[in-house]
Design a protein around this motif. Structure first.
Motif, PDB file in Angstrom:
ATOM      1  N   UNK A   1       2.724  24.992 -18.386  1.00 10.32           N
ATOM      2  CA  UNK A   1       3.740  23.963 -18.148  1.00 10.32           C
ATOM      3  C   UNK A   1       3.087  22.596 -17.986  1.00 10.32           C
ATOM      4  N   UNK A   2       2.001  22.559 -17.233  1.00 15.47           N
ATOM      5  CA  UNK A   2       1.320  21.296 -16.961  1.00 15.47           C
ATOM      6  C   UNK A   2       0.596  20.772 -18.193  1.00 15.47           C
ATOM      7  N   UNK A   3      -0.040  21.675 -18.937  1.00 12.30           N
ATOM      8  CA  UNK A   3      -0.719  21.257 -20.164  1.00 12.30           C
ATOM      9  C   UNK A   3       0.266  20.666 -21.168  1.00 12.30           C
ATOM     10  N   UNK A   4       1.475  21.207 -21.214  1.00 14.17           N
ATOM     11  CA  UNK A   4       2.501  20.665 -22.110  1.00 14.17           C
ATOM     12  C   UNK A   4       2.804  19.209 -21.752  1.00 14.17           C
ATOM     13  N   UNK A   5       2.976  18.944 -20.458  1.00 14.42           N
ATOM     14  CA  UNK A   5       3.293  17.583 -20.015  1.00 14.42           C
ATOM     15  C   UNK A   5       2.115  16.639 -20.251  1.00 14.42           C
ATOM     16  N   UNK A   6       0.911  17.118 -19.985  1.00 16.13           N
ATOM     17  CA  UNK A   6      -0.282  16.300 -20.233  1.00 16.13           C
ATOM     18  C   UNK A   6      -0.412  15.991 -21.722  1.00 16.13           C
ATOM     19  N   UNK A   7      -0.108  16.991 -22.556  1.00 12.52           N
ATOM     20  CA  UNK A   7      -0.165  16.788 -23.998  1.00 12.52           C
ATOM     21  C   UNK A   7       0.825  15.742 -24.488  1.00 12.52           C
ATOM     22  N   UNK A   8       1.919  15.571 -23.760  1.00 16.11           N
ATOM     23  CA  UNK A   8       2.904  14.541 -24.114  1.00 16.11           C
ATOM     24  C   UNK A   8       2.480  13.156 -23.640  1.00 16.11           C
ATOM     25  N   UNK A   9       1.435  13.107 -22.800  1.00 20.94           N
ATOM     26  CA  UNK A   9       0.939  11.818 -22.325  1.00 20.94           C
ATOM     27  C   UNK A   9       1.175  11.546 -20.856  1.00 20.94           C
TER      28      UNK A   9
ATOM     29  N   UNK B   1       3.886  31.042   1.301  1.00 14.53           N
ATOM     30  CA  UNK B   1       3.365  32.394   1.506  1.00 14.53           C
ATOM     31  C   UNK B   1       3.490  33.277   0.271  1.00 14.53           C
ATOM     32  N   UNK B   2       4.136  32.759  -0.789  1.00 17.50           N
ATOM     33  CA  UNK B   2       4.376  33.551  -1.996  1.00 17.50           C
ATOM     34  C   UNK B   2       3.158  33.551  -2.910  1.00 17.50           C
ATOM     35  N   UNK B   3       2.712  34.751  -3.285  1.00 16.35           N
ATOM     36  CA  UNK B   3       1.589  34.879  -4.225  1.00 16.35           C
ATOM     37  C   UNK B   3       1.895  34.199  -5.550  1.00 16.35           C
ATOM     38  N   UNK B   4       3.089  34.440  -6.090  1.00 10.07           N
ATOM     39  CA  UNK B   4       3.437  33.868  -7.388  1.00 10.07           C
ATOM     40  C   UNK B   4       3.523  32.350  -7.311  1.00 10.07           C
ATOM     41  N   UNK B   5       4.078  31.822  -6.211  1.00  6.14           N
ATOM     42  CA  UNK B   5       4.188  30.372  -6.067  1.00  6.14           C
ATOM     43  C   UNK B   5       2.808  29.731  -6.002  1.00  6.14           C
ATOM     44  N   UNK B   6       1.906  30.327  -5.228  1.00  4.02           N
ATOM     45  CA  UNK B   6       0.553  29.775  -5.119  1.00  4.02           C
ATOM     46  C   UNK B   6      -0.174  29.855  -6.457  1.00  4.02           C
ATOM     47  N   UNK B   7       0.050  30.928  -7.203  1.00  6.10           N
ATOM     48  CA  UNK B   7      -0.596  31.060  -8.509  1.00  6.10           C
ATOM     49  C   UNK B   7      -0.114  29.976  -9.472  1.00  6.10           C
ATOM     50  N   UNK B   8       1.188  29.669  -9.442  1.00  7.53           N
ATOM     51  CA  UNK B   8       1.718  28.627 -10.325  1.00  7.53           C
ATOM     52  C   UNK B   8       1.139  27.266  -9.967  1.00  7.53           C
ATOM     53  N   UNK B   9       1.017  26.989  -8.661  1.00  5.62           N
ATOM     54  CA  UNK B   9       0.429  25.723  -8.224  1.00  5.62           C
ATOM     55  C   UNK B   9      -1.050  25.672  -8.585  1.00  5.62           C
ATOM     56  N   UNK B  10      -1.751  26.793  -8.447  1.00  8.12           N
ATOM     57  CA  UNK B  10      -3.171  26.829  -8.826  1.00  8.12           C
ATOM     58  C   UNK B  10      -3.339  26.561 -10.328  1.00  8.12           C
ATOM     59  N   UNK B  11      -2.432  27.110 -11.154  1.00  7.95           N
ATOM     60  CA  UNK B  11      -2.462  26.823 -12.583  1.00  7.95           C
ATOM     61  C   UNK B  11      -2.212  25.359 -12.871  1.00  7.95           C
TER      62      UNK B  11
ATOM     63  N   UNK C   1      -5.350  23.456 -11.954  1.00  3.45           N
ATOM     64  CA  UNK C   1      -6.394  23.703 -12.950  1.00  3.45           C
ATOM     65  C   UNK C   1      -6.210  22.824 -14.177  1.00  3.45           C
ATOM     66  N   UNK C   2      -4.974  22.716 -14.660  1.00  2.00           N
ATOM     67  CA  UNK C   2      -4.701  21.887 -15.838  1.00  2.00           C
ATOM     68  C   UNK C   2      -4.954  20.413 -15.540  1.00  2.00           C
ATOM     69  N   UNK C   3      -4.529  19.971 -14.341  1.00  2.00           N
ATOM     70  CA  UNK C   3      -4.744  18.572 -13.967  1.00  2.00           C
ATOM     71  C   UNK C   3      -6.238  18.266 -13.845  1.00  2.00           C
ATOM     72  N   UNK C   4      -6.985  19.163 -13.199  1.00  2.00           N
ATOM     73  CA  UNK C   4      -8.433  18.959 -13.039  1.00  2.00           C
ATOM     74  C   UNK C   4      -9.131  18.893 -14.397  1.00  2.00           C
TER      75      UNK C   4
ATOM     76  N   UNK D   1      -8.831  15.620 -15.922  1.00  2.00           N
ATOM     77  CA  UNK D   1      -9.336  14.500 -15.136  1.00  2.00           C
ATOM     78  C   UNK D   1      -8.245  13.743 -14.399  1.00  2.00           C
ATOM     79  N   UNK D   2      -7.142  14.419 -14.071  1.00  2.00           N
ATOM     80  CA  UNK D   2      -6.023  13.778 -13.382  1.00  2.00           C
ATOM     81  C   UNK D   2      -6.099  14.090 -11.890  1.00  2.00           C
ATOM     82  N   UNK D   3      -6.127  13.056 -11.056  1.00  2.00           N
ATOM     83  CA  UNK D   3      -6.101  13.221  -9.609  1.00  2.00           C
ATOM     84  C   UNK D   3      -4.642  13.266  -9.151  1.00  2.00           C
ATOM     85  N   UNK D   4      -4.244  14.384  -8.570  1.00  2.00           N
ATOM     86  CA  UNK D   4      -2.856  14.554  -8.132  1.00  2.00           C
ATOM     87  C   UNK D   4      -2.770  14.259  -6.642  1.00  2.00           C
TER      88      UNK D   4
END
Length: 344
Positions: free
Chosen positions: A173-181, A193-203, A206-209, A212-215
């Protein structure tokens, strides 16, 4: 009276005696034609040997039943998974009973598990429920096959579970937005506390890092997977002078909340704000504009959970106690390159 019930032969006893699955035993008992004559004969012998048919009118055998438990039945996400469970159950000759995991605040999780063990079901599926370590241990010790779908947490026990590739979903999802600029991107995560929620945020991170994007820390939030919670957070984000040009939501319900906040603030999607949803339930294509989404194969997740219950009930070995199905990005009309109007 209670001991008599506990000793009554079950369909599982018949299936084990005949060396067949519970679904096959059920089909034979209910007169289905897709059971071989030799198999049907073994099942009839097993019925006599176990005493399963005693006291039951001929042809009145009940189908095996599983219980589907969820905290909230109001989300499209839960309905799509339930659809997959019921479709698979129909094919297998299994009935599905639907209930809430916590019907009363006075009942502990362990009491729910004890009730399931006494219920006569062949298994249970529990959807996205926050459980304590003690509850996980109670499930792992349970004589009843229990499968978790998208559990909020896992304690490393051998409890069977089914989910999807959430880290990849958040990253794509994040790579798509970065690819658009886009470079000014926020994410509304699910419960912390949700495993799936934390995994989505970690993804997402990862894409932002990688780009080279500082969030900013306050561009990453955790809340419920529901519409209203996301609307409140989106309203705060979109009211800032440095508001994001794009938002990743962690559910379709959250994405609908973001759309409502944008509407209230006269921020047009995707002209002023790009938005990616998550789940790709039917509401995603109904939204205005239709949502770009991370697709989760929710019906397939339900089907796999049902098949896993059947495997456990039949005493079969599981190749893995956690199964992840692949996500993919579906691009629609809610995302576009950023423009100067994003901050107008």
């Amino acid at each position: 009276m209670e001991s008599t019930k506990a000793q009554r032969p079950t369909l599982n006893d018949v299936a084990q005696h005949a060396g067949v699955s519970i679904a096959t035993a059920s089909k034979a008992l209910n007169g289905r034609s897709d059971v071989a004559a030799s198999t049907r004969a073994r099942i009839e012998v097993a019925i006599e040997a176990t005493g399963y048919g005693a006291g039951r009118p001929r042809g009145a055998a009940a189908a095996p039943t599983i219980e589907f438990l969820v905290d909230k039945l109001t989300s499209p996400y839960a309905m799509e998974i339930l659809r997959g469970v019921t479709l698979a159950a129909e094919d297998a000759g299994i009935d599905v009973v639907v209930g809430r995991f916590r019907p009363s605040p006075h009942k502990s999780d362990q009491e729910v598990i004890r009730r399931l063990n006494r219920s006569g079901r062949v298994g249970a599926i529990i959807l996205t429920v926050d459980m304590s370590e003690a509850t996980h241990q109670a499930i792992s010790r349970s004589a009843l096959p229990i499968v978790l779908i998208d559990p909020l947490r896992m304690d490393g026990s051998s409890v069977a579970s089914v989910g999807s590739t959430n880290w990849i979903g958040g990253r794509s999802a994040t790579e798509h937005l970065i690819g658009l600029g886009h470079r000014n991107i926020a994410i509304i995560g699910g419960p912390a506390e949700s495993l799936s929620a934390r995994a989505r945020v970690d993804g997402f991170r990862s894409a932002a890092d990688a780009a080279g994007i500082a969030v900013p820390d306050d561009f990453i939030s955790h809340t419920g997977f529901d519409h209203d919670a996301a609307e409140r957070i989106a309203h705060e984000l979109l009211s800032r002078d440095d508001r994001p040009t794009a938002i990743v939501a962690s559910s379709d319900a959250q994405a609908m909340g973001v759309l409502e906040a944008a509407r209230q603030l006269d921020i047009r999607v995707p002209e002023h704000l790009s938005l990616v949803g998550y789940d790709d339930t039917y509401v995603a294509s109904w939204a205005n504009p239709p949502l770009t989404c991370v697709y989760q194969p929710l019906q397939d997740i339900g089907r796999v959970a049902l098949r896993t219950v059947q495997q456990l009930s039949a005493g079969e070995h599981l190749d893995s106690h956690h199964i992840e199905l692949a996500t993919r990005l579906v691009v629609r009309e809610s995302t576009a390159p950023p423009s100067d109007r994003n901050h107008s």
